[in-house]
Design a protein around this motif. Structure first.
Motif, PDB file in Angstrom:
ATOM      1  N   PRO A  76      35.206  52.080  49.964  1.00 24.39           N
ATOM      2  CA  PRO A  76      34.254  52.419  48.972  1.00 24.39           C
ATOM      3  C   PRO A  76      35.183  52.919  47.718  1.00 24.39           C
ATOM      4  CG  PRO A  76      33.811  53.675  50.926  1.00 24.39           C
ATOM      5  CD  PRO A  76      35.252  53.037  51.161  1.00 24.39           C
ATOM      6  N   LEU A  77      34.820  52.490  46.444  1.00 26.95           N
ATOM      7  CA  LEU A  77      35.656  52.849  45.388  1.00 26.95           C
ATOM      8  C   LEU A  77      34.987  53.539  44.171  1.00 26.95           C
ATOM      9  CD1 LEU A  77      37.422  49.204  45.024  1.00 26.95           C
ATOM     10  CD2 LEU A  77      38.394  51.395  45.896  1.00 26.95           C
ATOM     11  N   THR A  78      35.466  54.174  43.504  1.00 29.71           N
ATOM     12  CA  THR A  78      34.717  54.803  42.360  1.00 29.71           C
ATOM     13  C   THR A  78      34.458  53.782  41.369  1.00 29.71           C
ATOM     14  OG1 THR A  78      36.661  55.409  41.243  1.00 29.71           O
ATOM     15  CG2 THR A  78      35.857  57.126  42.756  1.00 29.71           C
ATOM     16  N   ALA A  79      33.566  54.072  40.424  1.00 28.73           N
ATOM     17  CA  ALA A  79      33.451  53.195  39.331  1.00 28.73           C
ATOM     18  C   ALA A  79      34.506  53.351  38.487  1.00 28.73           C
ATOM     19  CB  ALA A  79      32.018  53.625  38.438  1.00 28.73           C
ATOM     20  N   SER A  80      35.367  54.318  38.425  1.00 26.44           N
ATOM     21  CA  SER A  80      36.437  54.577  37.520  1.00 26.44           C
ATOM     22  C   SER A  80      37.683  53.513  38.250  1.00 26.44           C
ATOM     23  CB  SER A  80      37.043  55.947  37.415  1.00 26.44           C
ATOM     24  OG  SER A  80      38.293  56.002  36.935  1.00 26.44           O
ATOM     25  N   ARG A  81      37.856  53.535  39.344  1.00 31.63           N
ATOM     26  CA  ARG A  81      38.884  52.655  39.921  1.00 31.63           C
ATOM     27  C   ARG A  81      38.633  51.041  39.821  1.00 31.63           C
ATOM     28  NH1 ARG A  81      42.545  53.250  43.941  1.00 31.63           N
ATOM     29  NH2 ARG A  81      43.153  55.260  42.621  1.00 31.63           N
ATOM     30  N   VAL A  82      37.422  50.970  40.097  1.00 36.41           N
ATOM     31  CA  VAL A  82      36.927  49.375  39.443  1.00 36.41           C
ATOM     32  C   VAL A  82      37.240  49.148  37.870  1.00 36.41           C
ATOM     33  CG1 VAL A  82      34.894  47.799  39.452  1.00 36.41           C
ATOM     34  CG2 VAL A  82      35.550  49.360  41.554  1.00 36.41           C
ATOM     35  N   ALA A 138      37.906  42.524  44.089  1.00 36.04           N
ATOM     36  CA  ALA A 138      38.297  41.311  44.466  1.00 36.04           C
ATOM     37  C   ALA A 138      38.303  40.116  43.443  1.00 36.04           C
ATOM     38  CB  ALA A 138      37.439  40.699  45.546  1.00 36.04           C
ATOM     39  N   ALA A 139      37.248  40.314  42.659  1.00 34.57           N
ATOM     40  CA  ALA A 139      37.025  39.644  41.595  1.00 34.57           C
ATOM     41  C   ALA A 139      38.063  39.788  40.375  1.00 34.57           C
ATOM     42  CB  ALA A 139      35.676  39.589  40.776  1.00 34.57           C
ATOM     43  N   ALA A 140      38.500  40.948  40.227  1.00 31.95           N
ATOM     44  CA  ALA A 140      39.492  41.398  39.135  1.00 31.95           C
ATOM     45  C   ALA A 140      40.850  40.716  39.521  1.00 31.95           C
ATOM     46  CB  ALA A 140      39.708  42.655  39.101  1.00 31.95           C
ATOM     47  N   ALA A 141      40.975  40.924  41.211  1.00 34.87           N
ATOM     48  CA  ALA A 141      42.211  40.672  41.542  1.00 34.87           C
ATOM     49  C   ALA A 141      42.514  38.995  41.396  1.00 34.87           C
ATOM     50  CB  ALA A 141      42.202  40.869  43.082  1.00 34.87           C
ATOM     51  N   ARG A 142      41.272  38.108  41.663  1.00 36.97           N
ATOM     52  CA  ARG A 142      41.369  36.835  41.557  1.00 36.97           C
ATOM     53  C   ARG A 142      41.518  36.222  40.131  1.00 36.97           C
ATOM     54  NH1 ARG A 142      36.835  37.256  45.283  1.00 36.97           N
ATOM     55  NH2 ARG A 142      35.461  36.725  43.350  1.00 36.97           N
ATOM     56  N   ASP A 143      41.200  36.993  39.271  1.00 35.09           N
ATOM     57  CA  ASP A 143      41.014  36.771  37.694  1.00 35.09           C
ATOM     58  C   ASP A 143      42.439  36.919  37.375  1.00 35.09           C
ATOM     59  OD1 ASP A 143      39.543  36.044  35.298  1.00 35.09           O
ATOM     60  OD2 ASP A 143      40.176  38.126  34.620  1.00 35.09           O
ATOM     61  N   LEU A 144      43.013  38.210  37.644  1.00 40.19           N
ATOM     62  CA  LEU A 144      44.400  38.311  37.354  1.00 40.19           C
ATOM     63  C   LEU A 144      45.400  37.367  37.699  1.00 40.19           C
ATOM     64  CD1 LEU A 144      46.566  40.069  35.969  1.00 40.19           C
ATOM     65  CD2 LEU A 144      46.460  41.502  38.037  1.00 40.19           C
ATOM     66  N   THR A 145      45.184  36.760  38.998  1.00 37.12           N
ATOM     67  CA  THR A 145      46.055  35.895  39.735  1.00 37.12           C
ATOM     68  C   THR A 145      46.037  34.810  39.182  1.00 37.12           C
ATOM     69  OG1 THR A 145      46.016  37.133  41.800  1.00 37.12           O
ATOM     70  CG2 THR A 145      46.832  35.086  41.873  1.00 37.12           C
ATOM     71  N   ALA A 146      44.743  34.262  38.583  1.00 37.01           N
ATOM     72  CA  ALA A 146      44.645  32.810  37.984  1.00 37.01           C
ATOM     73  C   ALA A 146      45.219  32.843  36.620  1.00 37.01           C
ATOM     74  CB  ALA A 146      43.189  32.608  38.097  1.00 37.01           C
ATOM     75  N   ARG A 147      45.022  33.739  35.862  1.00 38.52           N
ATOM     76  CA  ARG A 147      45.292  33.969  34.661  1.00 38.52           C
ATOM     77  C   ARG A 147      46.995  34.032  34.580  1.00 38.52           C
ATOM     78  NH1 ARG A 147      41.614  35.322  30.111  1.00 38.52           N
ATOM     79  NH2 ARG A 147      39.565  34.758  30.938  1.00 38.52           N
ATOM     80  N   HIS A 172      31.146  52.991  43.088  1.00 37.26           N
ATOM     81  CA  HIS A 172      30.608  51.827  42.510  1.00 37.26           C
ATOM     82  C   HIS A 172      29.831  51.113  43.615  1.00 37.26           C
ATOM     83  CE1 HIS A 172      30.869  47.604  40.983  1.00 37.26           C
ATOM     84  NE2 HIS A 172      31.157  48.216  39.795  1.00 37.26           N
ATOM     85  N   PRO A 173      28.494  50.504  43.223  1.00 35.69           N
ATOM     86  CA  PRO A 173      27.816  50.031  44.332  1.00 35.69           C
ATOM     87  C   PRO A 173      28.342  48.537  44.862  1.00 35.69           C
ATOM     88  CG  PRO A 173      26.920  49.364  42.088  1.00 35.69           C
ATOM     89  CD  PRO A 173      28.126  50.494  41.968  1.00 35.69           C
ATOM     90  N   ALA A 174      29.452  47.866  44.317  1.00 35.35           N
ATOM     91  CA  ALA A 174      29.967  46.686  44.756  1.00 35.35           C
ATOM     92  C   ALA A 174      31.284  46.700  44.681  1.00 35.35           C
ATOM     93  CB  ALA A 174      29.271  45.470  44.197  1.00 35.35           C
ATOM     94  N   GLY A 175      32.182  47.864  44.923  1.00 35.54           N
ATOM     95  CA  GLY A 175      33.295  48.033  44.842  1.00 35.54           C
ATOM     96  C   GLY A 175      34.488  46.991  45.289  1.00 35.54           C
ATOM     97  N   PRO A 176      34.221  46.718  46.445  1.00 35.91           N
ATOM     98  CA  PRO A 176      35.369  45.760  47.102  1.00 35.91           C
ATOM     99  C   PRO A 176      35.044  44.300  46.513  1.00 35.91           C
ATOM    100  CG  PRO A 176      34.538  47.148  48.843  1.00 35.91           C
ATOM    101  CD  PRO A 176      33.618  47.486  47.617  1.00 35.91           C
TER     102      PRO A 176
END
Length: 434
Positions: A350-356, A288-297, A280-284
């Motif tokens: 680095p992360l795969t598109a699948s993991r992200v 991080a955005a997914a983690a923030r979103d999950l925590t906030a919700r 993924h071109p911007a995996g981390p």
């Protein structure tokens, strides 16, 4: 290869009947018809009772000493499992018996949970309606998971029925029929099954389903082939945030008899990006955005729990309240730990598109599930703060559904295709072990 030296014939045709999942009652009726129609090969018996007294029914086909045990309905929000047992029986009975082999199909392991999720099955199979009727028990109330030694928690009667079946049948293969709401097909195995990965991948392709090549459900597990994962040995690998340890499961229990356990997953809504193993071109940053979103919700929804608890119904007919509330509470307790684990493990890698993609799906799915359950708990309720709580939960549901449809490009997989792939997966796994 089979005992007769022939490979299992692939399932080439799809069922042309109405494309719906059966309820446990409909599956029982279908199983009874099969047993009456094929008394020489087929028999149906009760092997236990659920916590609420519902029967646990086993449909057996043929009488060979080498047994395959197939577990349907382990999770009530995954109706493909119960549907799969009936479809598999139909396929087996449409073919000659295989010398030395017997098949034992547990129609539904969690009929109590299925009763709380069954409302969806009677109407349109839409995403919104699925979550209006959503139920999945908390980890401690899932029958495939066994209590940890020293926990003081006794096994559930459904769990005891399943382990009793394993002790009785001593299968060489146990297949657990699961379905993910969003993503791709994948197989989780207690040990390698030579030859399975390629055939499993081709089956998924025929069904129009992507392989999940970096599955969140198999965090830290070895993956010898795309879409195939090996369950870790005790104390190694896996998620630290989730309590569903494979070594404390009925999957591992069967290993005492030399059995392979295969957890076979097929999606209701496919997401093609889970099959993308490229970086993924911007995996981390995306993680991080997914983690923030999950925590906030999760925090927003946790704030609604006092309102829900304050309006607990006391009248008869509200027996579902406890299981629904426990599911919401346990999901909200785990969500921040999951987000924290993402950042600790992969925050700078680095992360795969699948993991992200799978992380993003979890960040949308968990709040959607919880908000939907809270709306069920607040239905027909009046009082201070109730309307505000309902409005907040509805907003989370609407936003999550919008993300899943548009950001992830989810697409419905017809029930016939789900069934065809899952049936092929069971038959193929058995074939590879014979």
């Amino acid at each position: 290869m089979t005992d007769t030296g022939r490979r299992i014939r692939p399932l080439r045709t799809l069922d042309t009947r109405p494309a719906r999942y059966p309820t446990p009652a409909q599956a029982e009726s279908a199983a009874r018809r099969l047993a009456l129609r094929h008394p020489d090969r087929c028999r149906l018996r009760e092997v236990g009772r659920s916590r609420a007294g519902r029967p646990l029914l086993l449909l057996s086909v043929d009488r060979g000493p080498r047994a395959v045990l197939v577990v349907g309905g382990p999770h009530p929000n995954e109706p493909i499992g119960t549907a799969g047992t009936v479809r598999l029986a139909e396929v087996l009975l449409d073919r000659p018996a295989r010398p030395g082999l017997s098949w034992h199909l547990l129609l539904c392991l969690d009929p109590d949970g299925a009763a709380l999720n069954a409302g969806w099955l009677d109407g349109p199979l839409t995403m919104r309606r699925h979550y209006e009727h959503f139920f999945r028990p908390s980890f401690e109330e899932q029958p495939e998971l066994l209590p940890a030694p020293g926990s003081g928690r006794p096994p559930m009667p459904e769990s005891l029925a399943l382990t009793g079946l394993i002790d009785e049948l001593r299968p060489f293969l146990q297949c657990s029929l699961h379905g993910v709401d969003f993503g791709g097909a994948f197989a989780q195995l207690t040990r390698p099954v030579p030859g399975l990965a390629g055939r499993f991948a081709r089956s998924a392709q025929r069904a129009g389903v992507p392989l999940d090549v970096d599955s969140y459900d198999a965090i830290g597990w070895a993956s010898p082939d795309p879409g195939t994962y090996l369950m870790p040995s005790p104390g190694t690998g896996g998620s630290r945030a989730l309590p569903d340890e494979p070594e404390l499961s009925t999957w591992s229990y069967a290993a005492r008899y030399g059995a392979v356990s295969a957890v076979l997953e097929v999606p209701m809504w496919a997401v093609d990006a889970v099959g993308d193993a490229h970086r993924h071109p911007a995996g981390p940053q995306a993680l991080a955005a997914a983690a923030r979103d999950l925590t906030a919700r999760a925090a927003d929804l946790t704030a609604l729990l006092p309102t829900v608890r304050a309006h607990r119904p006391g009248a008869p007919g509200h027996e579902a309240y406890g299981p629904l509330l426990r599911t919401a509470e346990s999901s909200l307790a785990v969500a921040p730990r999951v987000a924290e684990e993402w950042l600790e493990r992969w925050g700078a890698e680095p992360l795969t598109a699948s993991r992200v993609t799978t992380a993003g799906l979890v960040a949308a799915r968990v709040p959607l599930r919880v908000a939907s359950i809270l709306l069920r708990l607040l239905a027909d309720t009046r009082g201070p703060g109730v309307e505000a709580a309902r409005d907040r939960a509805r907003t989370v549901v609407a936003d999550s559904l919008d993300r899943l449809r548009h950001r992830f490009g989810t697409r419905w997989v017809p029930v016939q295709e789900q069934l065809a792939h899952q049936t092929r997966a069971v038959l193929t796994t058995a074939d590879c072990l014979l």
